[in-house]
Motif scaffolding. Structure first.
Motif: not given
Ligand code: 13P
Ligand code: SF4
Length: 329
Positions: A18-29, A52-57
């Protein structure tokens, strides 16, 4: 929460997807929550359903089943889990409870409502039935259990036309989405008596912006949810439920697409269709966005925010959902 080596090892494959939709800095959280939630749901024999409307994470990171409202209702009938966490809005969690009265159904934020659901009450439906005696009531699944209890058969955007036609009558009361009612009326000979509810997300789109996007993106495919106003539907290439829209992209692989709906859809679908370019004017559903990883972890840990309904409402409301799932998509 910090990222340990164990958390990194387990969650890295999810991030790669999912890295194309979630920035690395957010992923750390997100990563430590995803790790904990996935571990806990196994320990507790819980299942996580996500719209289907839930966020990618949430959609790609922790859900066991992601889908449109119809498939979520069908899945709710089948699950063997003891605890069901609904990552969606209140009417979706209520629908799951109707199909599983003896299971624990949790909603991570009880304030996750829906403008359509809150546009009508069970009393309103009783009054409509007095006004139009003998006319069957078809309610969108985006309604409270009180409304469903006064309903003959539910529908979703995936099967509304099929459900209305299945009744084999000249006239139906169709509520509460006035735009969906207009869309159904355009596709059937049945006379539709509608209610003036709207989706606060989809009513914001208009045909001027759609036509402008088409002009600036030759060849683009524009696909809209039937909760959109009629001018938007008329300006689009395809109309379908959230899963219908996903299937359209998966099957047709258009070069460029605009999904006229909630923003997270494009994020989630882009991840699974890397060759399609998404043009993204979209609107956020504030209710769907109340569901977050920390709230999911909290409700799973404490088994809090349980959906409780009285038996009589469950009995009456369930029938209208069961009639719908029998008819299917
Ligand atoms: P779907 O049934 O198409 O998933 O839509 C539900 C919804 O709330 C759309 O706004
Ligand atoms: Fe309700 Fe609209 Fe949000 Fe769907 S997008 S949950 S219909 S407010």
């Amino acid at each position: 929460m910090a990222i340990s080596a164990e958390v990194k090892k387990v969650t890295d494959p999810i991030y790669q997807k999912i890295s194309s939709a979630v920035p690395e800095i957010e992923w750390a959280t997100h990563a430590p929550y995803i790790y904990k939630i996935n571990k806990l749901k196994k320990e507790k024999n819980a299942v996580i359903l996500a719209h289907n409307y839930q966020t990618p994470e949430i959609y790609h990171g922790i859900s066991d089943f992601s889908a449109d409202s119809l498939a979520l209702a069908v899945e709710a009938e089948k699950t063997k889990a003891e605890i069901i966490v609904m990552c969606g809005v209140h009417f979706m969690a209520e629908t799951v409870k109707l199909m599983n009265p003896n299971k624990k159904v949790l909603l991570p934020d009880m304030r996750a409502g829906c403008s359509l659901s809150s546009s009508i009450t069970g009393e309103d439906v009783k009054n409509l039935k007095k006004q139009y005696p003998g006319v069957p009531v078809v309610s969108y699944v985006n309604t409270s259990a009180d409304v469903k209890a006064e309903t003959d058969v539910c529908c979703t955007s995936a099967n509304a036309i099929k459900i209305v036609n299945s009744l084999d009558v000249k006239k139906v009361i169709f509520l509460p989405d006035d735009y969906l009612a207009k869309y159904v009326a355009s596709q059937t000979d049945v006379e539709i008596i509608s209610w003036k509810g709207t989706c606060e997300v989809h009513e914001k789109f208009n045909d001027e912006e759609i036509n402008e996007i088409r002009k600036n993106n030759p060849g683009i495919k524009i696909i809209a949810h039937p909760e959109c106003p009629p001018d938007v539907i008329n300006a689009s290439d395809f109309t379908g439920s959230t899963s219908g829209m996903i299937k359209y992209v998966k099957d047709k692989q258009p070069e460029k697409v605009m999904m006229v709906t909630e923003c997270s859809m494009s994020d989630n679908v882009q991840i699974d269709n890397p060759n399609v370019k998404f043009i993204r004017p979209c609107n956020l559903c504030p209710h769907m966005k109340r569901i977050t990883l920390p709230k999911i972890l909290d409700c799973l840990e404490n088994e809090s925010n349980e959906i409780i309904m009285d038996d009589i409402t469950i009995e009456k409301a369930r029938k209208s959902v069961e009639r719908m799932t029998k008819i299917g998509r």
